[in-house]
Design a protein around this motif. Structure first.
Motif, short mmCIF file in Angstrom:
data_model
loop_
_atom_site.label_atom_id
_atom_site.label_comp_id
_atom_site.label_asym_id
_atom_site.label_seq_id
_atom_site.Cartn_x
_atom_site.Cartn_y
_atom_site.Cartn_z
N PRO A 1 0.83 -1.20 0.00
CA PRO A 1 0.00 0.00 0.00
C PRO A 1 0.87 1.26 0.00
O PRO A 1 1.86 1.34 0.72
CB PRO A 1 -0.76 -0.11 1.33
CG PRO A 1 0.22 -0.80 2.25
CD PRO A 1 1.06 -1.71 1.37
N ILE A 2 0.51 2.21 -0.83
CA ILE A 2 1.05 3.57 -0.73
C ILE A 2 -0.14 4.51 -0.81
O ILE A 2 -0.89 4.49 -1.79
CB ILE A 2 2.05 3.90 -1.86
CG1 ILE A 2 3.26 2.96 -1.82
CG2 ILE A 2 2.52 5.35 -1.72
CD1 ILE A 2 4.29 3.26 -2.91
N THR A 3 -0.32 5.31 0.20
CA THR A 3 -1.47 6.20 0.23
C THR A 3 -1.56 7.06 -1.03
O THR A 3 -0.55 7.54 -1.55
CB THR A 3 -1.43 7.11 1.47
OG1 THR A 3 -2.49 8.08 1.39
CG2 THR A 3 -0.11 7.85 1.59
N GLU A 4 -2.77 7.24 -1.50
CA GLU A 4 -3.01 8.08 -2.67
C GLU A 4 -2.50 9.50 -2.43
O GLU A 4 -2.15 10.21 -3.38
CB GLU A 4 -4.50 8.10 -2.99
CG GLU A 4 -4.87 8.90 -4.22
CD GLU A 4 -6.25 9.50 -4.14
OE1 GLU A 4 -6.63 10.20 -5.10
OE2 GLU A 4 -6.96 9.29 -3.14
N ALA A 5 -2.44 9.92 -1.17
CA ALA A 5 -1.95 11.27 -0.85
C ALA A 5 -0.52 11.47 -1.30
O ALA A 5 -0.08 12.60 -1.51
CB ALA A 5 -2.07 11.52 0.65
N TRP A 6 0.24 10.36 -1.47
CA TRP A 6 1.64 10.45 -1.87
C TRP A 6 1.86 10.18 -3.35
O TRP A 6 2.93 10.48 -3.87
CB TRP A 6 2.48 9.46 -1.07
CG TRP A 6 2.62 9.79 0.38
CD1 TRP A 6 2.13 10.89 1.03
CD2 TRP A 6 3.28 9.00 1.37
NE1 TRP A 6 2.44 10.83 2.37
CE2 TRP A 6 3.14 9.69 2.61
CE3 TRP A 6 3.95 7.77 1.34
CZ2 TRP A 6 3.68 9.18 3.79
CZ3 TRP A 6 4.48 7.28 2.51
CH2 TRP A 6 4.35 7.97 3.73
N LEU A 7 0.87 9.60 -4.02
CA LEU A 7 1.02 9.30 -5.45
C LEU A 7 -0.02 10.01 -6.31
O LEU A 7 0.28 10.39 -7.44
CB LEU A 7 0.92 7.79 -5.69
CG LEU A 7 2.07 6.91 -5.19
CD1 LEU A 7 1.82 5.46 -5.55
CD2 LEU A 7 3.41 7.36 -5.76
N GLY A 8 -1.22 10.17 -5.80
CA GLY A 8 -2.31 10.69 -6.61
C GLY A 8 -2.48 12.20 -6.58
O GLY A 8 -3.27 12.75 -7.34
N ARG A 9 -1.74 12.88 -5.69
CA ARG A 9 -1.85 14.33 -5.59
C ARG A 9 -0.60 14.97 -6.19
O ARG A 9 0.49 14.84 -5.62
CB ARG A 9 -2.00 14.76 -4.13
CG ARG A 9 -3.22 14.17 -3.45
CD ARG A 9 -3.33 14.64 -2.01
NE ARG A 9 -4.43 13.99 -1.31
CZ ARG A 9 -4.80 14.27 -0.05
NH1 ARG A 9 -4.12 15.18 0.64
NH2 ARG A 9 -5.81 13.63 0.50
N PRO A 10 -0.73 15.65 -7.32
CA PRO A 10 0.45 16.21 -7.98
C PRO A 10 0.96 17.47 -7.28
O PRO A 10 0.76 18.60 -7.73
CB PRO A 10 -0.07 16.52 -9.39
CG PRO A 10 -1.53 16.76 -9.21
CD PRO A 10 -1.96 15.84 -8.10
N GLY A 11 1.63 17.23 -6.16
CA GLY A 11 2.14 18.33 -5.37
C GLY A 11 3.37 17.94 -4.58
O GLY A 11 4.03 16.94 -4.89
N PRO A 12 3.69 18.67 -3.52
CA PRO A 12 4.95 18.49 -2.79
C PRO A 12 5.16 17.11 -2.19
O PRO A 12 6.30 16.65 -2.07
CB PRO A 12 4.87 19.55 -1.69
CG PRO A 12 3.92 20.57 -2.21
CD PRO A 12 2.92 19.82 -3.03
N ARG A 13 4.08 16.41 -1.82
CA ARG A 13 4.26 15.12 -1.14
C ARG A 13 4.52 13.96 -2.11
O ARG A 13 4.64 12.82 -1.67
CB ARG A 13 3.09 14.83 -0.22
CG ARG A 13 3.09 15.73 1.01
CD ARG A 13 2.25 15.18 2.13
NE ARG A 13 0.84 15.22 1.82
CZ ARG A 13 -0.10 14.59 2.52
NH1 ARG A 13 0.23 13.86 3.57
NH2 ARG A 13 -1.37 14.69 2.18
N LEU A 14 4.65 14.26 -3.39
CA LEU A 14 5.09 13.21 -4.31
C LEU A 14 6.47 12.68 -3.91
O LEU A 14 6.80 11.53 -4.22
CB LEU A 14 5.15 13.73 -5.75
CG LEU A 14 3.81 14.04 -6.43
CD1 LEU A 14 4.05 14.52 -7.86
CD2 LEU A 14 2.88 12.81 -6.44
N VAL A 15 7.25 13.49 -3.21
CA VAL A 15 8.57 13.02 -2.77
C VAL A 15 8.42 11.84 -1.81
O VAL A 15 9.27 10.95 -1.78
CB VAL A 15 9.40 14.15 -2.14
CG1 VAL A 15 9.66 15.26 -3.15
CG2 VAL A 15 8.73 14.71 -0.88
N GLU A 16 7.35 11.82 -1.04
CA GLU A 16 7.08 10.69 -0.13
C GLU A 16 6.73 9.45 -0.95
O GLU A 16 7.13 8.33 -0.62
CB GLU A 16 5.95 11.04 0.83
CG GLU A 16 6.16 12.28 1.67
CD GLU A 16 7.20 12.08 2.75
OE1 GLU A 16 7.69 10.95 2.94
OE2 GLU A 16 7.54 13.09 3.41
#
Length: 259
Positions: A225-240
């Motif tokens: 599992p990888i939260t959508e907040a880290w993959l699905g949101r094209p913003g700063p937390r893509l680094v996570e």
């Protein structure tokens, strides 16, 4: 400046630029950073946004996006109401960086935008691969299985992290896998289901797909599992998300080395 943000990624960009105090409202899906968004008006989510309630907040700028199907109607309503709107529609990772730069310029913090982009680039380096790249299939949705294709920032992130997207040759934003998904066989499957909390992801749904039983991902129990907040949101937390993908790729590589 009074800013209304419609979509989580834009909210997170504004806050990462140090402009969270200028937000006068956000959509109901914006949940990060909680110390800022929890105190703000949230007049609806996604396609159910009350645009007249947004107008009542008297924003100088509305930030929206076309990353959610159907958002065009909401953007049209903003325009009809006379609201100044910036609409993001990123596909590649470079598009994400361009959107950050655009928002930073609109907020008159161009240098902060450049610094944020530089930080993100540094945290997502391109990994040199000596051997075959592990095949990493990311799932946006489990039934039907929908995965990011070539025109996706996730495809770029998988490549940077040292992997290969089995759907990366498909010229689309996303792709619905057929029942016979043999051409898209993966060494690891990543669940990043849209609109679902990560603690609700169910790997058994992946495990019981009959035609996937011979996949290395299922054979070796590599379902993550990888939260959508880290993959699905094209913003700063893509680094996570990149860091999580890199850990998965290293695990697959370590397993291959052990034979």
């Amino acid at each position: 400046m009074r800013i209304f943000s419609h979509t989580c990624s834009n909210t997170e960009i504004v806050c990462a630029l140090g402009c969270g105090d200028q937000l006068v409202g956000v959509d109901a899906d914006s949940d990060y950073p909680p110390e800022i968004v929890s105190r703000l008006p949230q007049p609806g989510r996604d396609l159910d946004l009350d645009t007249r309630a947004v107008l009542a907040l008297k924003p100088d700028l509305v930030l929206s996006s076309l990353t959610v199907p159907g958002h065009e109607r909401i953007v049209d309503e903003f325009t009809a109401l006379g609201l100044r709107t910036i609409t993001c529609d990123p596909q590649s990772l470079e598009d994400v960086f361009d959107d950050i730069a655009t928002i930073a310029e609109a907020l008159d913090v161009r240098e902060r935008g450049a610094q944020l982009i530089a930080q993100m680039r540094a945290q997502m380096p391109a990994v040199t691969v000596a051997k075959q790249r592990p095949r990493i299939l990311v799932e946006w949705w489990p039934k039907p299985v929908i995965a990011p294709a070539r025109r996706s920032w996730v495809n770029d992130m998988i490549e940077l992290a040292g992997g290969r997207n089995p759907c990366g040759d498909i010229d689309a934003k996303s792709f619905s896998l057929p029942d016979d998904a043999q051409p898209y066989i993966a060494d690891a499957v990543v669940m990043s289901w849209c609109g679902v909390q990560v603690d609700k992801y169910r790997p058994e749904i992946v495990r019981r797909r009959e035609q996937w039983q011979h996949w290395p991902a299922l054979r070796d129990e590599r379902i993550y599992p990888i939260t959508e907040a880290w993959l699905g949101r094209p913003g700063p937390r893509l680094v996570e998300g990149y860091a999580a993908l890199r850990r998965i790729i290293q695990s697959v590589e370590a397993g291959a080395a052990r034979g």
